[in-house]
Structure formats: structure tokens, C-alpha cells
Design a protein around this motif. Structure first.
Motif, PDB file in Angstrom:
ATOM      1  N   SER A  32     -34.249  58.134  87.213  1.00 15.76           N
ATOM      2  CA  SER A  32     -33.933  58.182  85.787  1.00 15.76           C
ATOM      3  C   SER A  32     -35.042  57.545  84.966  1.00 15.76           C
ATOM      4  O   SER A  32     -35.855  56.788  85.483  1.00 15.76           O
ATOM      5  CB  SER A  32     -32.606  57.468  85.543  1.00 15.76           C
ATOM      6  OG  SER A  32     -32.670  56.173  86.119  1.00 15.76           O
ATOM      7  N   CYS A  33     -35.045  57.860  83.651  1.00 19.44           N
ATOM      8  CA  CYS A  33     -36.131  57.388  82.781  1.00 19.44           C
ATOM      9  C   CYS A  33     -35.859  56.001  82.213  1.00 19.44           C
ATOM     10  O   CYS A  33     -36.773  55.279  81.837  1.00 19.44           O
ATOM     11  CB  CYS A  33     -36.365  58.383  81.642  1.00 19.44           C
ATOM     12  SG  CYS A  33     -35.099  58.347  80.346  1.00 19.44           S
ATOM     13  N   GLY A  34     -34.578  55.635  82.145  1.00 21.98           N
ATOM     14  CA  GLY A  34     -34.238  54.306  81.628  1.00 21.98           C
ATOM     15  C   GLY A  34     -34.195  54.220  80.116  1.00 21.98           C
ATOM     16  O   GLY A  34     -33.889  53.166  79.566  1.00 21.98           O
ATOM     17  N   GLU A  35     -34.515  55.307  79.425  1.00 18.88           N
ATOM     18  CA  GLU A  35     -34.648  55.228  77.967  1.00 18.88           C
ATOM     19  C   GLU A  35     -33.767  56.195  77.183  1.00 18.88           C
ATOM     20  O   GLU A  35     -33.475  55.952  76.016  1.00 18.88           O
ATOM     21  CB  GLU A  35     -36.113  55.485  77.574  1.00 18.88           C
ATOM     22  CG  GLU A  35     -36.992  54.294  77.889  1.00 18.88           C
ATOM     23  CD  GLU A  35     -38.466  54.630  77.900  1.00 18.88           C
ATOM     24  OE1 GLU A  35     -38.839  55.681  77.332  1.00 18.88           O
ATOM     25  OE2 GLU A  35     -39.216  53.853  78.490  1.00 18.88           O
ATOM     26  N   CYS A  36     -33.358  57.294  77.816  1.00 14.60           N
ATOM     27  CA  CYS A  36     -32.597  58.304  77.061  1.00 14.60           C
ATOM     28  C   CYS A  36     -31.170  57.812  76.799  1.00 14.60           C
ATOM     29  O   CYS A  36     -30.756  56.768  77.302  1.00 14.60           O
ATOM     30  CB  CYS A  36     -32.586  59.628  77.835  1.00 14.60           C
ATOM     31  SG  CYS A  36     -31.561  59.598  79.313  1.00 14.60           S
ATOM     32  N   SER A  37     -30.393  58.583  76.045  1.00 14.72           N
ATOM     33  CA  SER A  37     -29.049  58.124  75.679  1.00 14.72           C
ATOM     34  C   SER A  37     -28.151  58.009  76.922  1.00 14.72           C
ATOM     35  O   SER A  37     -27.306  57.119  77.003  1.00 14.72           O
ATOM     36  CB  SER A  37     -28.431  59.068  74.649  1.00 14.72           C
ATOM     37  OG  SER A  37     -28.380  60.378  75.174  1.00 14.72           O
ATOM     38  N   GLU A  38     -28.328  58.896  77.892  1.00 10.57           N
ATOM     39  CA  GLU A  38     -27.523  58.808  79.117  1.00 10.57           C
ATOM     40  C   GLU A  38     -27.854  57.525  79.866  1.00 10.57           C
ATOM     41  O   GLU A  38     -26.971  56.820  80.357  1.00 10.57           O
ATOM     42  CB  GLU A  38     -27.750  60.036  80.006  1.00 10.57           C
ATOM     43  CG  GLU A  38     -27.249  61.349  79.417  1.00 10.57           C
ATOM     44  CD  GLU A  38     -25.793  61.300  79.004  1.00 10.57           C
ATOM     45  OE1 GLU A  38     -24.948  60.898  79.818  1.00 10.57           O
ATOM     46  OE2 GLU A  38     -25.488  61.658  77.851  1.00 10.57           O
ATOM     47  N   CYS A  39     -29.144  57.223  79.996  1.00 11.78           N
ATOM     48  CA  CYS A  39     -29.557  55.999  80.691  1.00 11.78           C
ATOM     49  C   CYS A  39     -29.040  54.766  79.960  1.00 11.78           C
ATOM     50  O   CYS A  39     -28.558  53.816  80.576  1.00 11.78           O
ATOM     51  CB  CYS A  39     -31.082  55.936  80.822  1.00 11.78           C
ATOM     52  SG  CYS A  39     -31.724  57.049  82.096  1.00 11.78           S
ATOM     53  N   ARG A  40     -29.124  54.805  78.620  1.00 11.62           N
ATOM     54  CA  ARG A  40     -28.646  53.650  77.844  1.00 11.62           C
ATOM     55  C   ARG A  40     -27.147  53.471  78.009  1.00 11.62           C
ATOM     56  O   ARG A  40     -26.622  52.367  77.900  1.00 11.62           O
ATOM     57  CB  ARG A  40     -29.038  53.790  76.367  1.00 11.62           C
ATOM     58  CG  ARG A  40     -30.533  53.486  76.129  1.00 11.62           C
ATOM     59  CD  ARG A  40     -30.795  53.122  74.678  1.00 11.62           C
ATOM     60  NE  ARG A  40     -30.320  54.142  73.756  1.00 11.62           N
ATOM     61  CZ  ARG A  40     -31.047  55.195  73.353  1.00 11.62           C
ATOM     62  NH1 ARG A  40     -32.289  55.342  73.765  1.00 11.62           N
ATOM     63  NH2 ARG A  40     -30.533  56.076  72.539  1.00 11.62           N
ATOM     64  N   HIS A  92     -27.242  61.197  85.170  1.00 10.11           N
ATOM     65  CA  HIS A  92     -27.250  62.259  84.161  1.00 10.11           C
ATOM     66  C   HIS A  92     -28.414  62.121  83.185  1.00 10.11           C
ATOM     67  O   HIS A  92     -28.446  62.808  82.156  1.00 10.11           O
ATOM     68  CB  HIS A  92     -25.906  62.281  83.417  1.00 10.11           C
ATOM     69  CG  HIS A  92     -24.763  62.599  84.326  1.00 10.11           C
ATOM     70  ND1 HIS A  92     -24.559  63.871  84.821  1.00 10.11           N
ATOM     71  CD2 HIS A  92     -23.819  61.816  84.898  1.00 10.11           C
ATOM     72  CE1 HIS A  92     -23.512  63.847  85.634  1.00 10.11           C
ATOM     73  NE2 HIS A  92     -23.058  62.624  85.705  1.00 10.11           N
ATOM     74  N   CYS A  93     -29.368  61.253  83.520  1.00  7.90           N
ATOM     75  CA  CYS A  93     -30.577  61.095  82.701  1.00  7.90           C
ATOM     76  C   CYS A  93     -31.125  62.469  82.332  1.00  7.90           C
ATOM     77  O   CYS A  93     -31.299  63.331  83.192  1.00  7.90           O
ATOM     78  CB  CYS A  93     -31.614  60.311  83.508  1.00  7.90           C
ATOM     79  SG  CYS A  93     -33.259  60.332  82.751  1.00  7.90           S
ATOM     80  N   THR A  94     -31.400  62.665  81.037  1.00  6.22           N
ATOM     81  CA  THR A  94     -31.848  63.990  80.593  1.00  6.22           C
ATOM     82  C   THR A  94     -33.293  64.261  81.015  1.00  6.22           C
ATOM     83  O   THR A  94     -33.730  65.408  80.999  1.00  6.22           O
ATOM     84  CB  THR A  94     -31.745  64.109  79.054  1.00  6.22           C
ATOM     85  OG1 THR A  94     -32.464  63.012  78.471  1.00  6.22           O
ATOM     86  CG2 THR A  94     -30.299  64.062  78.598  1.00  6.22           C
ATOM     87  N   ALA A  95     -34.013  63.221  81.393  1.00  3.63           N
ATOM     88  CA  ALA A  95     -35.400  63.401  81.822  1.00  3.63           C
ATOM     89  C   ALA A  95     -35.546  63.133  83.317  1.00  3.63           C
ATOM     90  O   ALA A  95     -36.634  62.860  83.798  1.00  3.63           O
ATOM     91  CB  ALA A  95     -36.297  62.454  81.032  1.00  3.63           C
TER      92      ALA A  95
HETATM   93 ZN   LIG Z   1     -32.907  58.798  81.051  1.00  2.97          ZN
END
Ligand SMILES: [Zn+2]
Ligand SMILES: [Zn+2]
Length: 319
Positions: free
Chosen positions: A82-90, A96-99
Motif C-alpha cells: 500500500s501507498c500509506g497516503e490515499c484515503s483507503e490507507c488513511r 484496498h489502497c487505490t495505488a
Molecule cells: Zn494507499
């Protein structure tokens, strides 16, 4: 390094793939064993577009990492990065990270090779006493454990698991640990016998008592499983959906509305918990293994895995 490379739905065994360079937060992992999964076969059929090294069920040794404590550790890994920054990660919905990239499935080279890379935060040490073959099952076993993260299963519940494949078997073993009144429904006597041996009640479709189960798990891998699940579930019960397949399912949704049934889609789960079930020896995955192939015979291994009724094929990549 050696690896199984997919490009334009064409699989090839290559020996000239560069060893991947781990990013700052990543480990370089030497793969010991890797299991062939149905998803790998679906990738070959073009289910998802992917170019690169496939494979996501693995156990390996960390050879390089920015944190020295990891070097030399035997590990399995969460496959979603996961990216750790998108709304799913937050929202802490990391899978489900979008990136996201997914090991050997989407945007990230996988495990059917001498080396792979994954972030350190994705790694789990393999506990003492868990064999390499067992550890190679941690990812699909985690998918079974994931159901319990999504749905509360009580010891007083009636639970029906529909599907006697490897995933269905693991789900039945995991849900049996809750003490629930469990019935595993399948199509093959010899597959159900593996569960009977562990004291789990089994049956065929005609043994489903209509509309009595509190929780039904559908893991047949086939659209027809959903209709059986609908038959089994009680009003206001829950159906957990584990099957992915090409095409669409036909189901009487009016009945689902009238009976106020909850549908829960379920993909993956916690690798660490799966490894600890293996270490406690409360779940047995070894009966699913059909045979081992060395990496250089990977194309034959994939062919063997695609045969109807095939059990788990494991690639032996290093000792
Ligand atoms: Zn993410
Ligand atoms: Zn898989």
C-alpha cells in the motif's frame, strides 16, 4: 536470476532476469518455495493484464534489508503493498489502497523467481516448527482467517461452508476452531474425507437444511455456489463470498432482500495469524500438496496445476 515471466499471456522460463533492487524500505528476499495458485493460472488466461514474474504464495530468506535484524530471517509476506497516503490507507483499509501493487499480480514482480522484494512492514517471520511447505500456504490460509476479521462467528452459530477445494478446506478448518456447529458441503468424497478425519461434519448439496445457517461461506469458485448459499442461509443471516470467477452469477436477489441477508465480500487476511495457526498445529495444509517441481521445470508445473482436480503444486526454488 531465474524466473517465470508472463508477457501477452505467454509464459516463459528465463535465466537472464536482473536481480531486483530493493527500495529503501524494502527487503531483498531469496525465495525458497512458492505455491502455484489458481490466480496464477487466471493471469495466464488474461484475467488481469500483467507483465512480469508471477507468483504470490512464498516463503523465503531476507538477504538484504535496511534494518539488520531482518537479515537472515525466514519470512512470508503480505502481498498487497500500500501507498500509506490515499484515503483507503488513511482509513487503515490497506489492502484496498487505490495505488496498491500486488506481488506477482499487479504492478510488482512476484515469487516464481530466485529473488523478490517487499517492504519490511509486509513481512512476517516464520515461527519455529513450521516447515517451508507449510509456510508456503500462509497466504491462502490467511484468506481463510480473514473471514473472522470480517464476520463474528459464535460457538452457538450454525455455519455452512460450500466448497471442498483447498480454500474451502482451509476455511472449514479455521471456522471449526470457533466451536461453531459446522457443516462442510462439497462434491468430492475424497476431498471431504480430509475434513471428516479432523472431526468436521461434511455432506453434499442435498444435505443442506434450507434457511437454517447463521453464516454461510461460498467458496466453490463457481457461480452456482451462490444459489446454494442462498438456500442455506437463514433470514438475517450472513453469506460470505470468497469465489472469484469469470462471468456473472445468477441469483434470486429478491429472496435476499426479503430475508434481509447480509452479503460480505472477502479477499485476503492476516499472514501472521495464519503462521501462528500453523505453528500451533491446529490447521493441516500438507494433505493438499500434490508434488514439487524445480523452478526450471516451472512451465510443466503450471501445466500440472491447470489439470482438473489438481492439488497444490509447489515450486522448489532454493534449499
Ligand atoms: Zn494507499
Ligand atoms: Zn493465491
Amino acid at each position: 536470476m531465474r524466473g517465470l515471466w508472463l508477457e501477452n499471456q505467454n509464459m516463459s522460463y528465463r535465466e537472464n532476469i536482473p536481480v531486483p533492487q530493493p527500495a529503501k524500505d524494502e527487503a531483498l528476499i531469496r525465495v525458497l518455495r512458492a505455491g502455484i495458485c489458481n490466480t496464477d493460472l487466471e493471469l495466464m488466461r488474461g484475467y488481469y493484464p500483467f507483465t512480469g514474474i508471477i507468483g504470490h504464495e512464498f516463503v523465503g530468506i531476507v538477504e538484504q534489508a535496511s534494518q539488520p535484524a531482518w537479515v537472515g530471517a525466514k519470512v512470508c509476506g503480505e502481498i498487497n503493498v500500500s501507498c500509506g497516503e490515499c484515503s483507503e490507507c488513511r482509513g487503515a483499509r490497506f489492502i484496498h489502497c487505490t495505488a496498491r501493487t500486488v506481488l506477482g499480480i499487479s504492478g510488482r514482480d512476484g515469487a516464481f523467481a530466485d529473488y523478490l522484494t517487499l517492504p519490511l512492514r509486509n513481512l512476517h517471520r516464520v515461527p519455529q516448527g513450521v516447515s517451508d511447505d507449510e509456510a508456503a500456504f500462509s497466504e491462502p490460509l490467511a484468506a481463510a482467517v480473514g473471514i473472522l476479521e470480517q464476520v463474528a462467528v459464535h460457538p452457538t452459530d450454525r455455519v455452512v461452508v460450500i466448497g471442498d477445494g483447498k480454500l474451502g478446506n482451509m476455511i472449514s478448518q479455521v471456522l471449526a476452531l470457533t466451536g461453531a456447529n459446522l457443516l462442510a458441503i462439497g462434491m468430492f468424497k475424497e476431498k471431504l474425507a480430509l475434513l471428516e478425519k479432523r472431526g468436521i461434519a461434511t455432506g453434499f448439496a442435498q444435505d443442506i437444511v434450507p434457511h437454517k445457517a447463521d453464516v454461510v461461506v461460498e467458496c466453490t469458485g463457481d457461480p452456482t455456489g451462490l444459489e446454494l448459499a442462498r438456500l442455506a442461509v437463514r433470514p438475517r443471516g450472513t453469506i460470505v463470498l470468497k469465489s472469484t470467477y469469470k462471468g456473472t452469477a445468477t441469483v434470486n436477489f429478491s429472496a435476499i432482500v426479503v430475508d434481509e441477508v447480509t452479503l460480505v465480500g472477502s479477499r485476503s487476511g492476516p499472514i501472521g495469524a495464519a503462521l501462528s495457526l500453523l505453528a500451533k498445529r491446529v490447521v493441516d495444509v500438507l494433505p493438499f500438496i500434490q508434488t514439487h517441481f524445480p523452478l526450471e521445470k516451472g512451465l510443466q508445473a503450471l501445466e500440472a496445476a491447470a489439470k482438473p482436480g489438481a492439488k497444490k503444486i509447489i515450486l522448489t526454488i532454493a534449499e
